[in-house]
Motif scaffolding. Structure first.
Motif, short mmCIF file in Angstrom:
data_model
loop_
_atom_site.label_atom_id
_atom_site.label_comp_id
_atom_site.label_asym_id
_atom_site.label_seq_id
_atom_site.Cartn_x
_atom_site.Cartn_y
_atom_site.Cartn_z
N ASP A 203 45.85 7.64 53.10
CA ASP A 203 46.84 6.78 53.74
C ASP A 203 46.92 5.40 53.10
N VAL A 204 45.86 4.96 52.50
CA VAL A 204 45.79 3.60 52.01
C VAL A 204 45.89 3.59 50.49
N LYS A 205 46.66 2.62 49.96
CA LYS A 205 46.81 2.49 48.52
C LYS A 205 45.75 1.52 48.00
N ASP A 206 45.52 1.58 46.71
CA ASP A 206 44.58 0.63 46.12
C ASP A 206 45.27 -0.73 45.94
N SER A 207 44.49 -1.72 45.59
CA SER A 207 45.02 -3.08 45.53
C SER A 207 46.09 -3.24 44.45
N ALA A 208 45.98 -2.52 43.35
CA ALA A 208 46.98 -2.64 42.28
C ALA A 208 48.34 -2.16 42.76
N SER A 209 48.38 -1.02 43.45
CA SER A 209 49.67 -0.52 43.93
C SER A 209 50.21 -1.41 45.05
N LEU A 210 49.33 -1.98 45.86
CA LEU A 210 49.79 -2.91 46.89
C LEU A 210 50.39 -4.16 46.27
N LEU A 211 49.80 -4.64 45.18
CA LEU A 211 50.37 -5.80 44.50
C LEU A 211 51.74 -5.48 43.92
N ASN A 212 51.89 -4.28 43.36
CA ASN A 212 53.19 -3.87 42.84
C ASN A 212 54.24 -3.81 43.95
N ASP A 213 53.85 -3.24 45.09
CA ASP A 213 54.77 -3.18 46.23
C ASP A 213 55.15 -4.58 46.70
N LEU A 214 54.18 -5.46 46.72
CA LEU A 214 54.43 -6.83 47.14
C LEU A 214 55.41 -7.52 46.19
N GLU A 215 55.26 -7.30 44.88
CA GLU A 215 56.18 -7.88 43.91
C GLU A 215 57.59 -7.34 44.10
#
Length: 169
Positions: free
Chosen positions: A92-104
């Motif tokens: 269910d949870v993404k890693d921090s790199a994919s979360l940063l991409n989503d945030l961008e």
């Protein structure tokens, strides 16, 4: 064996002429005995030695502090990686790199929205809004007669909202 050599003998010499010292010598010796001041050269040497020891101790403490900080950072990084791995295995949870991409991506969409909001003035919506306001001003006691204009305004707003939602996708 050697007992006779270790005995201390006290020898007293007496002289017939009295020994006298000048008052300057007596004053100087008395001043040195009663004075707790350290000569300037000795004080400079002591100060330099104390400063050197303080600097060495500070350097040692800074080095220890850096080592402790590095250990703490390493432990926190390891803990975060372990937590990310356990959460990633849940699916269910993404890693921090994919979360940063989503945030961008979200930031870029918000910036595009702000640009559109600032650049486009929606003239068709303004025209319909003016019609609604004119109707209300012309008929202050019969505002229910402006239902056609209000419905047109609602339809125009709904169309713009749909265009906006499609532009974000």
């Amino acid at each position: 064996m050697g007992a006779s050599q270790s005995k201390s003998e006290e020898k007293v010499f007496t002289t017939e002429t009295p020994i006298s010292f000048s008052p300057d010598v007596v004053d100087r010796l008395a001043a040195n005995v009663t004075s707790s001041e350290v000569p300037a050269e000795r004080q400079l040497t002591l100060d330099g030695h104390v400063r050197a020891r303080i600097q060495a101790e500070m350097a040692r403490l800074r080095k220890e502090e850096e080592e402790v900080r590095a250990k703490i950072e390493a432990a926190l990084e390891k803990e975060n990686l372990d937590r990310e791995k356990t959460l990633a295995t849940d699916g269910d949870v993404k890693d921090s790199a994919s979360l940063l991409n989503d945030l961008e991506e979200i930031k870029a969409k918000v910036e595009r929205f702000q640009e559109r909001k600032a650049l486009v003035d929606y003239p068709e919506l303004k025209g319909i809004q003016e019609k609604v306001l004119a109707c209300y001003r012309n008929q202050p006691t019969r505002t229910l007669d402006c239902w056609r204009e209000v419905n047109q305004f609602k339809v125009a707003v709904d169309q713009l909202e749909q265009k906006f939602v499609k532009s974000l996708q």
